[in-house]
Design a protein around this motif. Sequence first.
Motif, PDB file in Angstrom:
ATOM      1  N   ASN A 165       0.817  -1.223   0.000  1.00 50.54           N
ATOM      2  CA  ASN A 165       0.000   0.000   0.000  1.00 50.54           C
ATOM      3  C   ASN A 165       0.850   1.272   0.000  1.00 50.54           C
ATOM      4  OD1 ASN A 165      -2.411  -1.511   0.108  1.00 50.54           O
ATOM      5  ND2 ASN A 165      -2.255  -1.698   2.332  1.00 50.54           N
ATOM      6  N   LEU A 166       2.149   1.109   0.199  1.00 54.03           N
ATOM      7  CA  LEU A 166       3.034   2.277   0.236  1.00 54.03           C
ATOM      8  C   LEU A 166       3.784   2.480  -1.085  1.00 54.03           C
ATOM      9  CD1 LEU A 166       4.494   1.958   3.851  1.00 54.03           C
ATOM     10  CD2 LEU A 166       2.700   3.505   3.033  1.00 54.03           C
ATOM     11  N   LYS A 167       3.393   1.732  -2.098  1.00 61.03           N
ATOM     12  CA  LYS A 167       4.029   1.886  -3.414  1.00 61.03           C
ATOM     13  C   LYS A 167       3.887   3.337  -3.898  1.00 61.03           C
ATOM     14  CE  LYS A 167       4.123   0.016  -8.108  1.00 61.03           C
ATOM     15  NZ  LYS A 167       3.522  -0.967  -9.051  1.00 61.03           N
ATOM     16  N   GLY A 168       5.003   3.935  -4.272  1.00 61.58           N
ATOM     17  CA  GLY A 168       5.007   5.317  -4.740  1.00 61.58           C
ATOM     18  C   GLY A 168       5.107   6.343  -3.631  1.00 61.58           C
ATOM     19  N   LYS A 169       4.744   5.950  -2.407  1.00 60.90           N
ATOM     20  CA  LYS A 169       4.823   6.872  -1.273  1.00 60.90           C
ATOM     21  C   LYS A 169       6.180   6.779  -0.574  1.00 60.90           C
ATOM     22  CE  LYS A 169      -0.142   6.381  -0.341  1.00 60.90           C
ATOM     23  NZ  LYS A 169      -1.149   5.903   0.654  1.00 60.90           N
ATOM     24  N   VAL A 170       6.716   5.554  -0.544  1.00 61.31           N
ATOM     25  CA  VAL A 170       8.028   5.318   0.065  1.00 61.31           C
ATOM     26  C   VAL A 170       8.966   4.793  -1.004  1.00 61.31           C
ATOM     27  CG1 VAL A 170       9.321   3.928   1.710  1.00 61.31           C
ATOM     28  CG2 VAL A 170       7.104   4.892   2.370  1.00 61.31           C
ATOM     29  N   ASN A 171      10.024   5.528  -1.276  1.00 59.03           N
ATOM     30  CA  ASN A 171      10.964   5.144  -2.331  1.00 59.03           C
ATOM     31  C   ASN A 171      12.372   4.858  -1.811  1.00 59.03           C
ATOM     32  OD1 ASN A 171       9.109   5.538  -4.640  1.00 59.03           O
ATOM     33  ND2 ASN A 171       9.142   7.655  -3.954  1.00 59.03           N
TER      34      ASN A 171
ATOM     35  N   ASP B  18      12.384   7.983   3.401  1.00 60.15           N
ATOM     36  CA  ASP B  18      10.944   8.230   3.452  1.00 60.15           C
ATOM     37  C   ASP B  18      10.289   7.530   4.640  1.00 60.15           C
ATOM     38  OD1 ASP B  18      11.125   9.707   1.085  1.00 60.15           O
ATOM     39  OD2 ASP B  18      10.853   7.920  -0.157  1.00 60.15           O
ATOM     40  N   LEU B  19      10.918   6.490   5.155  1.00 57.23           N
ATOM     41  CA  LEU B  19      10.368   5.749   6.294  1.00 57.23           C
ATOM     42  C   LEU B  19      10.672   6.417   7.635  1.00 57.23           C
ATOM     43  CD1 LEU B  19      11.285   2.104   5.229  1.00 57.23           C
ATOM     44  CD2 LEU B  19       8.958   2.999   5.492  1.00 57.23           C
ATOM     45  N   ASN B  20      11.531   7.409   7.626  1.00 52.83           N
ATOM     46  CA  ASN B  20      11.961   8.053   8.867  1.00 52.83           C
ATOM     47  C   ASN B  20      10.888   9.018   9.375  1.00 52.83           C
ATOM     48  OD1 ASN B  20      13.798   8.429  10.950  1.00 52.83           O
ATOM     49  ND2 ASN B  20      14.722  10.213   9.956  1.00 52.83           N
ATOM     50  N   ASP B  21       9.786   8.416   9.828  1.00 50.48           N
ATOM     51  CA  ASP B  21       8.617   9.189  10.229  1.00 50.48           C
ATOM     52  C   ASP B  21       7.861   8.386  11.292  1.00 50.48           C
ATOM     53  OD1 ASP B  21       5.811  10.209  10.204  1.00 50.48           O
ATOM     54  OD2 ASP B  21       6.537  11.440   8.544  1.00 50.48           O
ATOM     55  N   PRO B  22       7.394   9.029  12.365  1.00 55.74           N
ATOM     56  CA  PRO B  22       6.689   8.304  13.436  1.00 55.74           C
ATOM     57  C   PRO B  22       5.438   7.556  12.975  1.00 55.74           C
ATOM     58  CG  PRO B  22       7.279  10.531  14.149  1.00 55.74           C
ATOM     59  CD  PRO B  22       7.563  10.459  12.680  1.00 55.74           C
ATOM     60  N   LYS B  23       4.895   7.919  11.818  1.00 60.16           N
ATOM     61  CA  LYS B  23       3.673   7.245  11.355  1.00 60.16           C
ATOM     62  C   LYS B  23       3.956   5.856  10.791  1.00 60.16           C
ATOM     63  CE  LYS B  23       3.665   9.321   6.692  1.00 60.16           C
ATOM     64  NZ  LYS B  23       2.940  10.227   5.778  1.00 60.16           N
TER      65      LYS B  23
ATOM     66  N   ALA C  98       3.792  -7.698  -1.408  1.00 63.59           N
ATOM     67  CA  ALA C  98       4.733  -6.710  -0.875  1.00 63.59           C
ATOM     68  C   ALA C  98       5.592  -6.207  -2.026  1.00 63.59           C
ATOM     69  CB  ALA C  98       5.600  -7.316   0.225  1.00 63.59           C
ATOM     70  N   ILE C  99       6.415  -5.221  -1.725  1.00 63.52           N
ATOM     71  CA  ILE C  99       7.308  -4.622  -2.731  1.00 63.52           C
ATOM     72  C   ILE C  99       8.729  -4.691  -2.189  1.00 63.52           C
ATOM     73  CG2 ILE C  99       7.901  -2.506  -3.970  1.00 63.52           C
ATOM     74  CD1 ILE C  99       4.908  -1.662  -3.347  1.00 63.52           C
ATOM     75  N   LEU C 100       9.679  -5.026  -3.055  1.00 63.70           N
ATOM     76  CA  LEU C 100      11.088  -5.032  -2.654  1.00 63.70           C
ATOM     77  C   LEU C 100      11.787  -3.812  -3.236  1.00 63.70           C
ATOM     78  CD1 LEU C 100      13.494  -6.474  -1.290  1.00 63.70           C
ATOM     79  CD2 LEU C 100      13.911  -7.611  -3.486  1.00 63.70           C
ATOM     80  N   LEU C 101      12.281  -2.941  -2.357  1.00 66.28           N
ATOM     81  CA  LEU C 101      13.151  -1.845  -2.787  1.00 66.28           C
ATOM     82  C   LEU C 101      14.568  -2.402  -2.752  1.00 66.28           C
ATOM     83  CD1 LEU C 101      11.605   1.188  -0.835  1.00 66.28           C
ATOM     84  CD2 LEU C 101      10.987   0.270  -3.083  1.00 66.28           C
ATOM     85  N   ASP C 102      15.036  -2.832  -3.913  1.00 63.21           N
ATOM     86  CA  ASP C 102      16.222  -3.690  -3.976  1.00 63.21           C
ATOM     87  C   ASP C 102      17.542  -2.957  -4.171  1.00 63.21           C
ATOM     88  OD1 ASP C 102      15.864  -2.914  -6.569  1.00 63.21           O
ATOM     89  OD2 ASP C 102      15.849  -4.927  -7.416  1.00 63.21           O
TER      90      ASP C 102
ATOM     91  N   ASN D 221       1.391  -9.268   6.056  1.00 64.71           N
ATOM     92  CA  ASN D 221       0.109  -9.320   6.761  1.00 64.71           C
ATOM     93  C   ASN D 221      -0.419  -7.942   7.159  1.00 64.71           C
ATOM     94  OD1 ASN D 221       0.135 -12.134   6.628  1.00 64.71           O
ATOM     95  ND2 ASN D 221       1.237 -12.338   8.566  1.00 64.71           N
ATOM     96  N   GLY D 222       0.314  -6.892   6.782  1.00 70.33           N
ATOM     97  CA  GLY D 222      -0.148  -5.532   7.040  1.00 70.33           C
ATOM     98  C   GLY D 222       0.049  -5.044   8.456  1.00 70.33           C
ATOM     99  N   GLN D 223       0.909  -5.734   9.241  1.00 73.10           N
ATOM    100  CA  GLN D 223       1.122  -5.339  10.626  1.00 73.10           C
ATOM    101  C   GLN D 223       2.382  -4.489  10.809  1.00 73.10           C
ATOM    102  OE1 GLN D 223       0.957  -9.414  12.004  1.00 73.10           O
ATOM    103  NE2 GLN D 223      -1.069  -9.080  12.907  1.00 73.10           N
ATOM    104  N   ALA D 224       3.155  -4.333   9.752  1.00 73.48           N
ATOM    105  CA  ALA D 224       4.312  -3.440   9.735  1.00 73.48           C
ATOM    106  C   ALA D 224       4.401  -2.821   8.351  1.00 73.48           C
ATOM    107  CB  ALA D 224       5.602  -4.190  10.065  1.00 73.48           C
ATOM    108  N   ASP D 225       4.997  -1.642   8.286  1.00 72.40           N
ATOM    109  CA  ASP D 225       5.101  -0.950   6.994  1.00 72.40           C
ATOM    110  C   ASP D 225       6.307  -1.392   6.193  1.00 72.40           C
ATOM    111  OD1 ASP D 225       2.816   0.889   7.284  1.00 72.40           O
ATOM    112  OD2 ASP D 225       3.987   1.685   8.963  1.00 72.40           O
ATOM    113  N   ALA D 226       7.366  -1.812   6.888  1.00 69.25           N
ATOM    114  CA  ALA D 226       8.594  -2.199   6.173  1.00 69.25           C
ATOM    115  C   ALA D 226       9.420  -3.150   7.027  1.00 69.25           C
ATOM    116  CB  ALA D 226       9.419  -0.961   5.828  1.00 69.25           C
ATOM    117  N   PHE D 227      10.163  -4.003   6.342  1.00 71.78           N
ATOM    118  CA  PHE D 227      11.115  -4.892   7.013  1.00 71.78           C
ATOM    119  C   PHE D 227      12.486  -4.635   6.410  1.00 71.78           C
ATOM    120  CE2 PHE D 227      13.441  -8.961   7.410  1.00 71.78           C
ATOM    121  CZ  PHE D 227      13.410  -9.086   8.785  1.00 71.78           C
ATOM    122  N   ILE D 228      13.459  -4.358   7.258  1.00 80.81           N
ATOM    123  CA  ILE D 228      14.819  -4.029   6.819  1.00 80.81           C
ATOM    124  C   ILE D 228      15.706  -5.245   7.027  1.00 80.81           C
ATOM    125  CG2 ILE D 228      16.769  -2.467   7.083  1.00 80.81           C
ATOM    126  CD1 ILE D 228      14.163  -1.058   6.231  1.00 80.81           C
TER     127      ILE D 228
END
Length: 271
Positions: free
Chosen positions: A135-141, A145-150, A214-218, A189-196
């Motif tokens: 769901n974050l495709k295009g919003k987080v590149n 972009d992930l460095n946000d409390p939300k 999911a999407i892989l920012l590779d 499963n939609g319980q986290a926005d990203a996995f590093i």
Amino acid sequence: MKLKQMLIASLCLLAFAAQGFASDIELAKKSTLNKIMERKELRIGLDPGYQPFEMTNKKGEVVGFDVDIAKELAKSMGVKLTIVNTDYDGIIPALLTDKFDIILSGMTITQSRNLQINFADPYIVVGQAIILNKNLKGKVNSYKDLNDPKYTVASRIGTTGEMATKRMIPKAKYKSFDKEADGAMDVVNGQADAFIYDLPFGVVFMAQHGNGKAILLDKPFTYEPLGMGVRKGDPDFLNYLNNFLRQIKADGRYDRIYDKWIKSTGWFKNM
């Protein structure tokens, strides 16, 4: 008089040299390399939960990139290979207490780890990548972009993925997991926005579980060399390991292992 002084000086130098030579011999005798050859067994410490480096197949066997490297290392010594299954968060203390001879478990060479143990030359270089909620495709590149409390960002406890997240994405909420697969599934499963985590794991996970979910920012955003970890004070063992790595990279064995586990996906069906 001068001749006498020169003779005394020469004798002193010879005595120091002999003392140093004796110390070198004692150091060599204490080398892990000697102990391996005496017991005819190489013990490798790893945590089989990091695809494609070490994992358990359907038969219950521990396999992967690191395991094949370990097999070649044992073969080069003419000794038996024993895999010692060890939780990653306790793997350095286990090495230091002689539970095994080498850490070969996808371990990134870091300065903090290097204060505790020594590393052979890197055998592969990886970096941190991002498995992203679809769901974050295009919003987080990028990680910036992930460095946000939300956002809620996850990684595996005690790894460089966790270190990179805390250092480079400090404003995001952080979740830690004991196993990387659990953290990545949290994103699916939609319980986290990203996995590093390391890029090779991201590629494997997406092929197995992430397609359309999911999407892989590779593009890796860190530089991370992986190395074999050994106890300090053992130059003979380090010398052997570095020469072993040069040899397998020169004679084609390394390339065959790399193609089998990193480039190919043929092994998926056996996991």
